[in-house]
Design a protein around this motif. Structure first.
Motif, PDB file in Angstrom:
ATOM      1  N   PRO A 156      48.832  45.890  45.045  1.00  0.00           N
ATOM      2  CA  PRO A 156      49.583  44.683  44.671  1.00  0.00           C
ATOM      3  C   PRO A 156      48.680  43.517  44.293  1.00  0.00           C
ATOM      4  O   PRO A 156      49.042  42.696  43.444  1.00  0.00           O
ATOM      5  N   ALA A 157      47.497  43.433  44.899  1.00  0.00           N
ATOM      6  CA  ALA A 157      46.559  42.365  44.512  1.00  0.00           C
ATOM      7  C   ALA A 157      46.116  42.561  43.073  1.00  0.00           C
ATOM      8  O   ALA A 157      46.045  41.596  42.291  1.00  0.00           O
ATOM      9  N   ALA A 158      45.810  43.805  42.708  1.00  0.00           N
ATOM     10  CA  ALA A 158      45.386  44.090  41.330  1.00  0.00           C
ATOM     11  C   ALA A 158      46.505  43.776  40.342  1.00  0.00           C
ATOM     12  O   ALA A 158      46.259  43.238  39.253  1.00  0.00           O
ATOM     13  N   ASP A 159      47.746  44.105  40.729  1.00  0.00           N
ATOM     14  CA  ASP A 159      48.869  43.815  39.847  1.00  0.00           C
ATOM     15  C   ASP A 159      49.032  42.314  39.662  1.00  0.00           C
ATOM     16  O   ASP A 159      49.309  41.831  38.551  1.00  0.00           O
ATOM     17  N   GLU A 160      48.846  41.569  40.743  1.00  0.00           N
ATOM     18  CA  GLU A 160      48.924  40.102  40.663  1.00  0.00           C
ATOM     19  C   GLU A 160      47.832  39.538  39.765  1.00  0.00           C
ATOM     20  O   GLU A 160      47.998  38.490  39.140  1.00  0.00           O
ATOM     21  N   LEU A 161      46.705  40.234  39.672  1.00  0.00           N
ATOM     22  CA  LEU A 161      45.529  39.760  38.935  1.00  0.00           C
ATOM     23  C   LEU A 161      45.383  40.416  37.561  1.00  0.00           C
ATOM     24  O   LEU A 161      44.288  40.425  36.998  1.00  0.00           O
ATOM     25  N   THR A 162      46.459  40.932  37.007  1.00  0.00           N
ATOM     26  CA  THR A 162      46.381  41.648  35.723  1.00  0.00           C
ATOM     27  C   THR A 162      45.714  40.811  34.646  1.00  0.00           C
ATOM     28  O   THR A 162      44.812  41.279  33.939  1.00  0.00           O
ATOM     29  N   ALA A 163      46.111  39.568  34.516  1.00  0.00           N
ATOM     30  CA  ALA A 163      45.548  38.713  33.470  1.00  0.00           C
ATOM     31  C   ALA A 163      44.081  38.418  33.738  1.00  0.00           C
ATOM     32  O   ALA A 163      43.246  38.434  32.813  1.00  0.00           O
ATOM     33  N   GLU A 164      43.736  38.133  34.983  1.00  0.00           N
ATOM     34  CA  GLU A 164      42.341  37.822  35.318  1.00  0.00           C
ATOM     35  C   GLU A 164      41.438  39.037  35.113  1.00  0.00           C
ATOM     36  O   GLU A 164      40.314  38.905  34.614  1.00  0.00           O
ATOM     37  N   LEU A 165      41.918  40.219  35.477  1.00  0.00           N
ATOM     38  CA  LEU A 165      41.133  41.435  35.252  1.00  0.00           C
ATOM     39  C   LEU A 165      40.899  41.655  33.767  1.00  0.00           C
ATOM     40  O   LEU A 165      39.784  41.976  33.328  1.00  0.00           O
ATOM     41  N   SER A 166      41.940  41.482  32.986  1.00  0.00           N
ATOM     42  CA  SER A 166      41.818  41.663  31.537  1.00  0.00           C
ATOM     43  C   SER A 166      40.807  40.676  30.947  1.00  0.00           C
ATOM     44  O   SER A 166      40.013  41.034  30.068  1.00  0.00           O
ATOM     45  N   ARG A 220      42.942  31.438  42.029  1.00  0.00           N
ATOM     46  CA  ARG A 220      42.600  30.018  42.188  1.00  0.00           C
ATOM     47  C   ARG A 220      41.098  29.799  42.365  1.00  0.00           C
ATOM     48  O   ARG A 220      40.607  28.686  42.120  1.00  0.00           O
ATOM     49  N   THR A 221      40.383  30.806  42.834  1.00  0.00           N
ATOM     50  CA  THR A 221      38.958  30.631  43.157  1.00  0.00           C
ATOM     51  C   THR A 221      38.025  31.342  42.181  1.00  0.00           C
ATOM     52  O   THR A 221      36.809  31.154  42.254  1.00  0.00           O
ATOM     53  N   LEU A 222      38.570  32.149  41.282  1.00  0.00           N
ATOM     54  CA  LEU A 222      37.729  33.017  40.449  1.00  0.00           C
ATOM     55  C   LEU A 222      36.764  32.246  39.559  1.00  0.00           C
ATOM     56  O   LEU A 222      35.565  32.558  39.517  1.00  0.00           O
ATOM     57  N   GLN A 223      37.244  31.244  38.822  1.00  0.00           N
ATOM     58  CA  GLN A 223      36.380  30.584  37.857  1.00  0.00           C
ATOM     59  C   GLN A 223      35.206  29.882  38.543  1.00  0.00           C
ATOM     60  O   GLN A 223      34.054  29.998  38.089  1.00  0.00           O
ATOM     61  N   ARG A 224      35.458  29.196  39.630  1.00  0.00           N
ATOM     62  CA  ARG A 224      34.349  28.534  40.319  1.00  0.00           C
ATOM     63  C   ARG A 224      33.411  29.541  40.962  1.00  0.00           C
ATOM     64  O   ARG A 224      32.205  29.289  41.063  1.00  0.00           O
ATOM     65  N   SER A 245      41.063  21.929  47.936  1.00  0.00           N
ATOM     66  CA  SER A 245      41.731  22.300  49.180  1.00  0.00           C
ATOM     67  C   SER A 245      42.960  23.155  48.894  1.00  0.00           C
ATOM     68  O   SER A 245      43.796  22.810  48.057  1.00  0.00           O
ATOM     69  N   LEU A 246      43.046  24.307  49.565  1.00  0.00           N
ATOM     70  CA  LEU A 246      44.161  25.222  49.368  1.00  0.00           C
ATOM     71  C   LEU A 246      44.986  25.317  50.645  1.00  0.00           C
ATOM     72  O   LEU A 246      44.438  25.506  51.732  1.00  0.00           O
ATOM     73  N   ASN A 247      46.274  25.212  50.505  1.00  0.00           N
ATOM     74  CA  ASN A 247      47.193  25.337  51.627  1.00  0.00           C
ATOM     75  C   ASN A 247      47.509  26.815  51.814  1.00  0.00           C
ATOM     76  O   ASN A 247      48.210  27.428  51.000  1.00  0.00           O
ATOM     77  N   PHE A 248      46.979  27.391  52.883  1.00  0.00           N
ATOM     78  CA  PHE A 248      47.153  28.819  53.112  1.00  0.00           C
ATOM     79  C   PHE A 248      48.627  29.195  53.173  1.00  0.00           C
ATOM     80  O   PHE A 248      49.052  30.214  52.606  1.00  0.00           O
ATOM     81  N   ALA A 249      49.424  28.403  53.855  1.00  0.00           N
ATOM     82  CA  ALA A 249      50.845  28.714  53.989  1.00  0.00           C
ATOM     83  C   ALA A 249      51.530  28.763  52.631  1.00  0.00           C
ATOM     84  O   ALA A 249      52.368  29.632  52.357  1.00  0.00           O
ATOM     85  N   GLU A 250      51.171  27.830  51.744  1.00  0.00           N
ATOM     86  CA  GLU A 250      51.784  27.796  50.420  1.00  0.00           C
ATOM     87  C   GLU A 250      51.471  29.069  49.642  1.00  0.00           C
ATOM     88  O   GLU A 250      52.323  29.630  48.955  1.00  0.00           O
ATOM     89  N   ILE A 251      50.238  29.522  49.733  1.00  0.00           N
ATOM     90  CA  ILE A 251      49.826  30.717  49.000  1.00  0.00           C
ATOM     91  C   ILE A 251      50.545  31.953  49.539  1.00  0.00           C
ATOM     92  O   ILE A 251      50.922  32.856  48.792  1.00  0.00           O
ATOM     93  N   MET A 252      50.757  32.000  50.852  1.00  0.00           N
ATOM     94  CA  MET A 252      51.388  33.164  51.457  1.00  0.00           C
ATOM     95  C   MET A 252      52.894  33.211  51.214  1.00  0.00           C
ATOM     96  O   MET A 252      53.464  34.299  51.089  1.00  0.00           O
ATOM     97  N   ILE A 253      53.554  32.064  51.154  1.00  0.00           N
ATOM     98  CA  ILE A 253      55.021  32.083  51.131  1.00  0.00           C
ATOM     99  C   ILE A 253      55.631  31.697  49.791  1.00  0.00           C
ATOM    100  O   ILE A 253      56.846  31.732  49.646  1.00  0.00           O
ATOM    101  N   PRO A 256      31.867  25.147  47.537  1.00  0.00           N
ATOM    102  CA  PRO A 256      33.312  25.283  47.340  1.00  0.00           C
ATOM    103  C   PRO A 256      33.654  26.091  46.095  1.00  0.00           C
ATOM    104  O   PRO A 256      32.985  25.979  45.064  1.00  0.00           O
ATOM    105  N   THR A 257      34.703  26.903  46.201  1.00  0.00           N
ATOM    106  CA  THR A 257      35.179  27.681  45.062  1.00  0.00           C
ATOM    107  C   THR A 257      36.530  27.192  44.551  1.00  0.00           C
ATOM    108  O   THR A 257      37.056  27.727  43.581  1.00  0.00           O
TER     109      THR A 257
END
Length: 385
Positions: free
Chosen positions: A148-158, A95-99, A56-64, A52-53
């Motif tokens: 847009p994914a990269a823009d959402e991940l600006t802090a994580e990329l940095s 949500r999954t990066l650190q694990r 439990s993640l609710n796919f609908a919540e992440i999308m909407i 597991p990374t």
């Protein structure tokens, strides 16, 4: 060689990777598949070890909903669809990066294989100097979603000393060349035969029985019946009720809870429930679906004409491609049941659709097998490490 596969918790994104994962294991290599915990059961049912990374993640919540819990406005154009999807994959990655990093540091893979929407594996590979393979799941890997994914991940990329989402060391394509989007200049590409895997299942008895009428398969995947716009279940029921008017058996692939609400089955519906498409389509004459990559390519391997009713994401690319190549038709927008019936009648009676579908099936079968690609990955890993 140790190969870590990473996937978002969606069947259609993970299933295309299963044949390569098993080919690696058969060749004596170690495989581990990483995904949120609510999806690990799907992975182990495929006969693969899972880690597991995330909780439990609710796919609908992440999308909407955005990171602050605010609702995301519905898309009004293709550009907005890509923006919304890209940011959703970015939120999931956060949500999954650190694990994922923890798994990489613990297991020390020699190679990371990720499907195009799962960016945590790519970020882990770049930050730990591990070769990374992007394993496609269809005609398009939707590169429009990356900015847009990269823009959402600006802090994580940095935080990883990265300025952008990394490019893979190899793009792995699993659709016939005539269906493939043009490659990016300078990218390294490898083709592989699409081998359907649709989950553990048993071939229904009716699949082996001779029949005296056409058979149509109707499916809208695992996401749209649950999260589709408006009364999508009602739309699905309306189509299922009308299609037998063509004088055909109808097989409906839907989740069991939806099928249970149809008991007794509508007249003319031969079977309903969660079906293994790869076992069902060889006994069918036509498939009606939403344009999902798994449904499109599974039907293609059987040389089956298709009617696609795309709703979102890469479904529009898949539907358009099948239509342009003459292996099926697409219907767009608010489609009436009458239009669906007319299109199905044409697809069943005009032999040119099956002829073009057979050409695509032969093209797919001529591509390298997963076993062939294992050796390509081994050589690539040795050269890059």
């Amino acid at each position: 060689m140790r190969a870590l596969f990473t996937t978002v918790p969606l069947h259609g994104h993970f299933f295309p990777m299963v044949p390569l994962a098993h080919a690696l294991r058969t060749a004596g290599h170690d495989v581990l598949v990483a995904s949120p915990v609510n999806f690990t059961g799907v992975i182990t049912e495929a006969g693969l070890p899972a880690v597991p990374t995330a909780l439990s993640l609710n796919f609908a919540e992440i999308m909407i909903k955005d990171r602050n819990g605010r609702p995301v406005a519905p898309a009004k154009s293709a550009v907005e669809r890509h923006e919304i999807a890209g940011r959703a994959w970015g939120r999931l990655t956060a949500r999954t990066l650190q694990r994922t990093l923890n798994v990489v540091d613990w297991w020390r893979p020699d190679i990371i294989v990720s499907e195009p929407s799962e960016h945590a594996g790519a970020l882990a590979a770049a930050s730990r100097s591990i070769p990374w393979i992007e394993h496609g799941w269809g005609i398009s890997t939707m590169p429009e979603c990356r900015p847009p994914a990269a823009d959402e991940l600006t802090a994580e990329l940095s935080g990883l000393a990265l300025t952008a989402l990394p490019e893979p060391d190899l793009h792995l394509h699993v659709c016939p060349p005539s269906m493939q989007r043009p490659h990016a200049p300078g990218s390294r590409n490898q083709r592989m035969r699409y081998i359907p895997y649709n989950g553990p299942a048993t071939l229904p008895d009716w699949g082996l029985v001779e029949r005296d009428k056409p058979r149509i398969c109707l499916t809208f995947g695992s996401i749209l019946p649950r999260f589709g716009p408006g009364d999508f279940r009602g739309v699905l029921t309306g189509i299922a009720t009308a299609l037998p008017d063509l004088g055909a058996d109808l097989v409906v692939g839907v989740e069991e809870q939806i099928a249970a609400a149809w008991q007794p089955l509508p007249p003319g519906v031969h079977s309903a429930g969660w079906l293994p498409l790869s076992l069902v389509v060889p006994s069918c004459d036509l498939i009606v679906h939403h344009g999902g990559s798994g449904s499109t390519l599974t039907a293609l391997t059987a040389g089956l004409p298709q009617l696609a009713l795309p709703q979102t994401a890469d479904q529009f690319d898949n539907a358009a491609c099948i239509s342009v190549l003459g292996a099926g038709r697409q219907l767009l927008g608010d489609v009436t049941v009458e239009a669906i019936i007319a299109a199905c009648r044409e697809l069943l009676t005009d032999p040119s659709y099956r002829e073009h579908a057979a050409i695509l099936a032969a093209e797919n079968a001529s591509q390298p097998t997963p076993a062939d690609v294992v050796e390509v990955l081994r050589k690539l890993t040795s050269a890059l490490v």
